[in-house]
Enzyme design. Structure first.
Site, mmCIF file in Angstrom:
data_model
loop_
_atom_site.group_PDB
_atom_site.id
_atom_site.type_symbol
_atom_site.label_atom_id
_atom_site.label_comp_id
_atom_site.label_asym_id
_atom_site.label_seq_id
_atom_site.Cartn_x
_atom_site.Cartn_y
_atom_site.Cartn_z
ATOM 1 N N VAL A 124 1.272 5.862 -1.202
ATOM 2 C CA VAL A 124 0.533 6.871 -1.640
ATOM 3 C C VAL A 124 1.592 7.718 -2.178
ATOM 4 O O VAL A 124 2.558 8.168 -1.488
ATOM 5 C CB VAL A 124 -0.420 7.701 -0.605
ATOM 6 C CG1 VAL A 124 -0.764 8.872 -0.956
ATOM 7 C CG2 VAL A 124 -1.334 6.664 -0.058
ATOM 8 N N ASP B 219 1.877 -7.328 6.111
ATOM 9 C CA ASP B 219 3.353 -7.206 6.581
ATOM 10 C C ASP B 219 3.666 -5.978 6.320
ATOM 11 O O ASP B 219 4.150 -5.318 5.738
ATOM 12 C CB ASP B 219 4.111 -8.125 5.847
ATOM 13 C CG ASP B 219 3.717 -9.561 5.838
ATOM 14 O OD1 ASP B 219 3.533 -10.210 6.935
ATOM 15 O OD2 ASP B 219 3.880 -10.252 4.944
ATOM 16 N N TYR C 69 -1.644 1.405 10.517
ATOM 17 C CA TYR C 69 -2.689 0.078 10.366
ATOM 18 C C TYR C 69 -3.547 -0.178 11.738
ATOM 19 O O TYR C 69 -4.706 -0.483 11.747
ATOM 20 C CB TYR C 69 -1.947 -1.190 10.110
ATOM 21 C CG TYR C 69 -1.633 -1.388 8.580
ATOM 22 C CD1 TYR C 69 -2.329 -1.599 7.535
ATOM 23 C CD2 TYR C 69 -0.132 -1.127 8.464
ATOM 24 C CE1 TYR C 69 -1.968 -1.309 6.363
ATOM 25 C CE2 TYR C 69 0.054 -0.950 7.020
ATOM 26 C CZ TYR C 69 -0.562 -1.096 6.153
ATOM 27 O OH TYR C 69 -0.477 -0.965 4.725
ATOM 28 N N ASP D 241 1.699 2.081 13.104
ATOM 29 C CA ASP D 241 0.756 2.566 13.883
ATOM 30 C C ASP D 241 -0.772 3.250 12.998
ATOM 31 O O ASP D 241 -1.566 3.313 13.213
ATOM 32 C CB ASP D 241 1.255 4.100 14.306
ATOM 33 C CG ASP D 241 1.929 3.817 15.675
ATOM 34 O OD1 ASP D 241 1.911 2.414 16.103
ATOM 35 O OD2 ASP D 241 2.936 4.489 15.968
ATOM 36 N N GLY E 188 -5.726 11.362 3.274
ATOM 37 C CA GLY E 188 -6.894 10.402 3.461
ATOM 38 C C GLY E 188 -6.936 9.504 2.561
ATOM 39 O O GLY E 188 -7.751 8.762 2.477
ATOM 40 N N LEU F 97 0.722 -1.122 0.124
ATOM 41 C CA LEU F 97 0.046 0.039 -0.033
ATOM 42 C C LEU F 97 0.849 1.235 -0.016
ATOM 43 O O LEU F 97 1.723 1.241 0.792
ATOM 44 C CB LEU F 97 -1.052 -0.026 1.206
ATOM 45 C CG LEU F 97 -1.742 1.413 1.513
ATOM 46 C CD1 LEU F 97 -2.918 1.464 0.613
ATOM 47 C CD2 LEU F 97 -2.126 1.334 3.093
HETATM 48 C C1 LIG Z 1 1.625 5.035 5.143
HETATM 49 C C2 LIG Z 1 0.893 5.660 3.861
HETATM 50 C C3 LIG Z 1 0.170 4.699 2.988
HETATM 51 C C4 LIG Z 1 -0.413 6.398 4.213
HETATM 52 O O1 LIG Z 1 -1.268 7.143 3.533
HETATM 53 P P1 LIG Z 1 -1.804 8.540 3.658
HETATM 54 O O2 LIG Z 1 -2.586 8.916 2.389
HETATM 55 O O3 LIG Z 1 -0.536 9.482 3.908
HETATM 56 O O4 LIG Z 1 -2.464 8.377 4.848
HETATM 57 P P2 LIG Z 1 -4.067 9.220 5.331
HETATM 58 O O5 LIG Z 1 -3.938 10.614 4.974
HETATM 59 O O6 LIG Z 1 -4.955 8.159 4.703
HETATM 60 O O7 LIG Z 1 -3.774 9.045 7.008
HETATM 61 C C5 LIG Z 1 -5.009 8.338 7.654
HETATM 62 C C6 LIG Z 1 -4.774 8.598 9.191
HETATM 63 O O8 LIG Z 1 -3.726 7.841 9.411
HETATM 64 C C7 LIG Z 1 -2.379 8.816 9.947
HETATM 65 N N1 LIG Z 1 -1.277 8.195 9.362
HETATM 66 C C8 LIG Z 1 -0.684 8.176 8.036
HETATM 67 N N2 LIG Z 1 0.412 7.861 8.202
HETATM 68 C C9 LIG Z 1 0.503 7.290 9.299
HETATM 69 C C10 LIG Z 1 1.887 6.364 9.953
HETATM 70 N N3 LIG Z 1 3.114 5.982 9.120
HETATM 71 N N4 LIG Z 1 1.708 6.159 11.125
HETATM 72 C C11 LIG Z 1 0.566 6.521 11.786
HETATM 73 N N5 LIG Z 1 -0.319 7.132 11.562
HETATM 74 C C12 LIG Z 1 -0.254 7.632 10.213
HETATM 75 C C13 LIG Z 1 -3.003 10.270 9.582
HETATM 76 O O9 LIG Z 1 -2.168 11.009 10.508
HETATM 77 C C14 LIG Z 1 -4.438 9.926 9.374
HETATM 78 O O10 LIG Z 1 -4.987 10.342 10.936
HETATM 79 P P3 LIG Z 1 -6.285 11.020 10.923
HETATM 80 O O11 LIG Z 1 -7.423 10.093 10.646
HETATM 81 O O12 LIG Z 1 -6.499 11.284 12.447
HETATM 82 O O13 LIG Z 1 -6.202 12.301 10.074
HETATM 83 C C15 LIG Z 1 1.647 6.436 3.002
HETATM 84 O O14 LIG Z 1 2.216 7.606 3.818
HETATM 85 C C16 LIG Z 1 2.785 6.085 2.338
HETATM 86 O O15 LIG Z 1 2.507 5.699 0.980
HETATM 87 N N6 LIG Z 1 3.967 5.882 2.930
HETATM 88 C C17 LIG Z 1 5.403 5.467 2.228
HETATM 89 C C18 LIG Z 1 4.943 3.887 2.041
HETATM 90 C C19 LIG Z 1 4.632 2.844 3.152
HETATM 91 O O16 LIG Z 1 5.038 2.967 4.256
HETATM 92 N N7 LIG Z 1 3.488 2.182 2.849
HETATM 93 C C20 LIG Z 1 2.905 1.208 4.034
HETATM 94 C C21 LIG Z 1 3.582 -0.026 3.683
HETATM 95 S S1 LIG Z 1 3.154 -1.454 4.537
#
Ligand SMILES: CC(C)(COP(=O)(O)OP(=O)(O)OC[C@H]1O[C@@H](n2cnc3c(N)ncnc32)[C@H](O)[C@@H]1OP(=O)(O)O)[C@@H](O)C(=O)NCCC(=O)NCCS
Length: 174
Positions: free
Chosen positions: A90, A126, A135, A133, A98, A88
């Site tokens: 973004v 995984d 998830y 945090d 969001g 996953l």
């Molecule tokens: C992790 C990731 C998928 C989150 O997507 P995003 O679009 O930035 O997150 P969202 O805006 O939908 O966040 C939703 C909520 O989760 C929280 N959140 C986002 N990333 C977070 C993190 N790494 N740890 C804890 N909370 C997080 C946000 O603050 C938000 O909280 P709210 O509802 O209180 O406002 C994205 O930042 C990303 O692609 N990161 C790099 C790749 C990665 O680590 N992927 C996961 C692999 S397992």
């Protein structure tokens, strides 16, 4: 913005999430895994023709000995079918808006559909340590703690969300 299955002509090279391995997977392997080998399906969030995020899913089995004790008591002894959230991510330009949450909700809906149509006891991911945090916010709990973790090479954390929790969260409020 729409979330739909990846198409062969979607623009993948421009995608950057800040994690090179995830970018590389999306650019080089997501397409062939889906269109040539049928190993899984990547769903993309697309806005005005630009891919802003993706989630890759594939069916998996988990050994119930690895699951938390509560789940073990309820389930039979043989490996149970689950939906695996393999990746996953973004795009940096769209993070913290969001989209990750929307992609995850989409995957949970897929799991609920899979449960109705072919069976699915939950969703397994995984998680990268930095995303644990994220998830956990949606109810995922760690299981089967991996050994040999080190700060130099942090290992992914296996996390699980049972289908009962997914169904309960998707019920309309009265
Ligand atoms: C992790 C990731 C998928 C989150 O997507 P995003 O679009 O930035 O997150 P969202 O805006 O939908 O966040 C939703 C909520 O989760 C929280 N959140 C986002 N990333 C977070 C993190 N790494 N740890 C804890 N909370 C997080 C946000 O603050 C938000 O909280 P709210 O509802 O209180 O406002 C994205 O930042 C990303 O692609 N990161 C790099 C790749 C990665 O680590 N992927 C996961 C692999 S397992």
């Amino acid at each position: 913005m729409e979330i739909r299955a990846l198409r062969p002509n979607d623009d993948r090279p421009a995608f950057r999430c800040g994690d090179e391995a995830l970018d590389r997977f999306f650019q080089r392997y997501a397409g062939q895994n889906q269109f040539r080998h049928y190993l899984g399906v990547t769903y993309v969030a697309v806005d005005s023709g630009r891919v802003l995020g993706f989630a890759t899913v594939a069916p998996r089995h988990v050994d119930i000995e690895d699951l938390p004790e509560r789940a073990r008591k309820r389930l039979p002894r043989y490996p149970v079918p689950v939906l695996g959230l393999a990746r996953l991510a973004v795009d940096r330009s769209a993070q913290s808006m969001g989209l990750g949450r929307q992609l995850l909700r989409f995957v949970l809906k897929l799991a609920a559909k899979m449960a109705e149509e072919v069976g699915c006891a939950g969703v397994v991911v995984d998680a990268k340590p930095a995303a644990v945090d994220f998830y956990a916010r949606y109810g995922f709990a760690p299981f089967d703690a991996l050994e040999g973790q080190s700060d130099a090479r942090p290992q992914p954390v296996a996390m699980w969300l049972p289908i009962q929790a997914i169904k309960a969260a998707s019920k309309p409020a009265h």
